[in-house]
Design a protein around this motif. Sequence first.
Motif, PDB file in Angstrom:
ATOM      1  N   ALA A  37     -56.507   4.873 -53.867  1.00 55.00           N
ATOM      2  CA  ALA A  37     -55.135   5.189 -54.257  1.00 55.00           C
ATOM      3  C   ALA A  37     -54.184   5.102 -53.064  1.00 55.00           C
ATOM      4  CB  ALA A  37     -55.081   6.590 -54.874  1.00 55.00           C
ATOM      5  N   VAL A  38     -54.585   5.671 -51.929  1.00 52.52           N
ATOM      6  CA  VAL A  38     -53.723   5.632 -50.735  1.00 52.52           C
ATOM      7  C   VAL A  38     -53.576   4.201 -50.226  1.00 52.52           C
ATOM      8  CG1 VAL A  38     -53.485   6.407 -48.343  1.00 52.52           C
ATOM      9  CG2 VAL A  38     -54.261   8.010 -50.102  1.00 52.52           C
ATOM     10  N   LEU A  39     -54.661   3.433 -50.253  1.00 53.64           N
ATOM     11  CA  LEU A  39     -54.597   2.043 -49.812  1.00 53.64           C
ATOM     12  C   LEU A  39     -53.655   1.227 -50.692  1.00 53.64           C
ATOM     13  CD1 LEU A  39     -55.613  -0.203 -47.948  1.00 53.64           C
ATOM     14  CD2 LEU A  39     -57.526  -0.539 -49.521  1.00 53.64           C
ATOM     15  N   ALA A  40     -53.743   1.430 -52.010  1.00 58.04           N
ATOM     16  CA  ALA A  40     -52.840   0.718 -52.920  1.00 58.04           C
ATOM     17  C   ALA A  40     -51.385   1.111 -52.677  1.00 58.04           C
ATOM     18  CB  ALA A  40     -53.241   1.003 -54.370  1.00 58.04           C
ATOM     19  N   ALA A  41     -51.152   2.405 -52.464  1.00 55.30           N
ATOM     20  CA  ALA A  41     -49.785   2.852 -52.186  1.00 55.30           C
ATOM     21  C   ALA A  41     -49.260   2.272 -50.879  1.00 55.30           C
ATOM     22  CB  ALA A  41     -49.740   4.381 -52.144  1.00 55.30           C
ATOM     23  N   ALA A  42     -50.126   2.201 -49.860  1.00 58.26           N
ATOM     24  CA  ALA A  42     -49.707   1.643 -48.570  1.00 58.26           C
ATOM     25  C   ALA A  42     -49.380   0.159 -48.693  1.00 58.26           C
ATOM     26  CB  ALA A  42     -50.805   1.861 -47.529  1.00 58.26           C
ATOM     27  N   VAL A  43     -50.178  -0.575 -49.474  1.00 59.54           N
ATOM     28  CA  VAL A  43     -49.918  -2.006 -49.663  1.00 59.54           C
ATOM     29  C   VAL A  43     -48.553  -2.219 -50.316  1.00 59.54           C
ATOM     30  CG1 VAL A  43     -50.667  -4.047 -50.943  1.00 59.54           C
ATOM     31  CG2 VAL A  43     -52.339  -2.664 -49.710  1.00 59.54           C
ATOM     32  N   LEU A  44     -48.162  -1.321 -51.211  1.00 51.78           N
ATOM     33  CA  LEU A  44     -46.876  -1.451 -51.882  1.00 51.78           C
ATOM     34  C   LEU A  44     -45.723  -0.926 -51.029  1.00 51.78           C
ATOM     35  CD1 LEU A  44     -47.868  -0.270 -55.486  1.00 51.78           C
ATOM     36  CD2 LEU A  44     -47.380  -2.609 -54.749  1.00 51.78           C
ATOM     37  N   LEU A  46     -45.545   0.047 -47.567  1.00 57.97           N
ATOM     38  CA  LEU A  46     -45.319  -0.345 -46.174  1.00 57.97           C
ATOM     39  C   LEU A  46     -44.422  -1.573 -46.036  1.00 57.97           C
ATOM     40  CD1 LEU A  46     -48.807   0.320 -44.509  1.00 57.97           C
ATOM     41  CD2 LEU A  46     -46.668   1.553 -44.127  1.00 57.97           C
ATOM     42  N   PRO A  47     -44.678  -2.680 -46.754  1.00 61.64           N
ATOM     43  CA  PRO A  47     -43.785  -3.842 -46.592  1.00 61.64           C
ATOM     44  C   PRO A  47     -42.340  -3.542 -46.977  1.00 61.64           C
ATOM     45  CG  PRO A  47     -45.808  -4.482 -47.703  1.00 61.64           C
ATOM     46  CD  PRO A  47     -45.802  -2.987 -47.658  1.00 61.64           C
ATOM     47  N   ALA A  51     -39.297  -3.727 -44.298  1.00 64.31           N
ATOM     48  CA  ALA A  51     -38.197  -4.657 -44.543  1.00 64.31           C
ATOM     49  C   ALA A  51     -36.852  -3.944 -44.571  1.00 64.31           C
ATOM     50  CB  ALA A  51     -38.432  -5.400 -45.861  1.00 64.31           C
ATOM     51  N   LEU A  52     -36.799  -2.811 -45.261  1.00 64.87           N
ATOM     52  CA  LEU A  52     -35.534  -2.082 -45.346  1.00 64.87           C
ATOM     53  C   LEU A  52     -35.201  -1.393 -44.029  1.00 64.87           C
ATOM     54  CD1 LEU A  52     -35.852  -0.468 -48.902  1.00 64.87           C
ATOM     55  CD2 LEU A  52     -34.550  -2.493 -48.250  1.00 64.87           C
ATOM     56  N   GLY A  53     -36.222  -0.900 -43.339  1.00 61.70           N
ATOM     57  CA  GLY A  53     -35.971  -0.209 -42.075  1.00 61.70           C
ATOM     58  C   GLY A  53     -35.485  -1.143 -40.984  1.00 61.70           C
ATOM     59  N   THR A  54     -36.081  -2.338 -40.871  1.00 59.87           N
ATOM     60  CA  THR A  54     -35.646  -3.288 -39.847  1.00 59.87           C
ATOM     61  C   THR A  54     -34.273  -3.858 -40.171  1.00 59.87           C
ATOM     62  OG1 THR A  54     -36.891  -5.013 -41.002  1.00 59.87           O
ATOM     63  CG2 THR A  54     -37.970  -3.931 -39.151  1.00 59.87           C
ATOM     64  N   ALA A  55     -33.948  -3.953 -41.480  1.00 57.99           N
ATOM     65  CA  ALA A  55     -32.617  -4.419 -41.864  1.00 57.99           C
ATOM     66  C   ALA A  55     -31.575  -3.316 -41.739  1.00 57.99           C
ATOM     67  CB  ALA A  55     -32.654  -4.943 -43.291  1.00 57.99           C
ATOM     68  N   ARG A  56     -32.045  -2.069 -41.562  1.00 56.53           N
ATOM     69  CA  ARG A  56     -31.159  -0.908 -41.412  1.00 56.53           C
ATOM     70  C   ARG A  56     -30.222  -0.761 -42.608  1.00 56.53           C
ATOM     71  NH1 ARG A  56     -31.426   1.275 -36.465  1.00 56.53           N
ATOM     72  NH2 ARG A  56     -29.423   2.340 -36.704  1.00 56.53           N
ATOM     73  N   ARG A  57     -30.755  -0.998 -43.770  1.00 59.95           N
ATOM     74  CA  ARG A  57     -29.989  -0.813 -44.997  1.00 59.95           C
ATOM     75  C   ARG A  57     -30.960  -0.461 -46.114  1.00 59.95           C
ATOM     76  NH1 ARG A  57     -27.462  -6.670 -45.706  1.00 59.95           N
ATOM     77  NH2 ARG A  57     -27.066  -6.201 -43.504  1.00 59.95           N
ATOM     78  N   THR A 109     -41.972   5.296 -43.367  1.00 60.74           N
ATOM     79  CA  THR A 109     -41.927   3.950 -42.798  1.00 60.74           C
ATOM     80  C   THR A 109     -40.493   3.489 -42.621  1.00 60.74           C
ATOM     81  OG1 THR A 109     -44.031   3.413 -43.866  1.00 60.74           O
ATOM     82  CG2 THR A 109     -42.687   1.567 -43.113  1.00 60.74           C
ATOM     83  N   PHE A 110     -39.680   3.723 -43.622  1.00 62.68           N
ATOM     84  CA  PHE A 110     -38.275   3.343 -43.526  1.00 62.68           C
ATOM     85  C   PHE A 110     -37.576   4.065 -42.383  1.00 62.68           C
ATOM     86  CE2 PHE A 110     -33.890   4.508 -44.665  1.00 62.68           C
ATOM     87  CZ  PHE A 110     -33.302   3.244 -44.665  1.00 62.68           C
ATOM     88  N   VAL A 111     -37.771   5.383 -42.308  1.00 62.86           N
ATOM     89  CA  VAL A 111     -37.107   6.173 -41.263  1.00 62.86           C
ATOM     90  C   VAL A 111     -37.614   5.768 -39.880  1.00 62.86           C
ATOM     91  CG1 VAL A 111     -36.822   8.496 -40.336  1.00 62.86           C
ATOM     92  CG2 VAL A 111     -36.635   8.110 -42.788  1.00 62.86           C
ATOM     93  N   GLY A 112     -38.911   5.517 -39.773  1.00 62.59           N
ATOM     94  CA  GLY A 112     -39.476   5.142 -38.475  1.00 62.59           C
ATOM     95  C   GLY A 112     -38.929   3.832 -37.957  1.00 62.59           C
TER      96      GLY A 112
END
Length: 245
Positions: A37-44, A46-47, A51-57, A109-112
Amino acid sequence: MNEFSRALLYLNDPFNWTRPSGITDLALEHLAISAVAVLAAAVLALPVGVALGTARRGAGLVVVLSNVSRAVPTLALLTLFAVSPIGFGNRATTIALAVFAVPPILTNTFVGFRGVDPEVREAARGMGMSRGQVLGRVELPLALPLVATGIRTAAVQVVATAGLAALVGGGGLGRLINLGFGQQDYGVMIAGAILVAGLALLTEAVLAMLSWALTPGPRRLPFLQVSAPKGGSSVPEPTASGVPL
């Protein structure tokens, strides 16, 4: 003999650990359901978070997704799955727990990644790094503490909740709780609850140490105090901090 004494007596019986479908088998099944369950959640998550965190939006989108995921009770999802083609069993439980694990992983992940100083990114690009090198060698190490915290939080929550699998014909330590409740044997029920709580605490401790070992930069064990140098004031260690949503 009270119910807690019966629970301890049940836990101290080696046969209850080694027999087929005993505590050891149920604990391994419990961990397997939680890990998938955690692995499936991370696969969904994390990307999307990267993507949103590096775009800062996309802070609003992250908040909406996290709140919606938190607002849906896991037991309600299991009930819906029971009348759908997904049906009963470990598969339904794994999907429901994966949905439950998405919010902390996505948010952290987004905040980091959003909290990485833009000047650090520009300096890395000025050194000739490609976009992938900046992401893997600069941004990821800086965001890793928060990302690891999100995964650890999700894992502990999932392990503590995976006992619901027994309600829909699944496995895991929740079967002991379900069995004790059905037979009015509260000693067995309490023993199952103790095992689930202990497994969640063990998961927290193992992942905390793993996060400590993998985090780059100066590290020290959290229970060790920083001693002040003689003749001067103590210098605080740098800490990783996230940017609030």
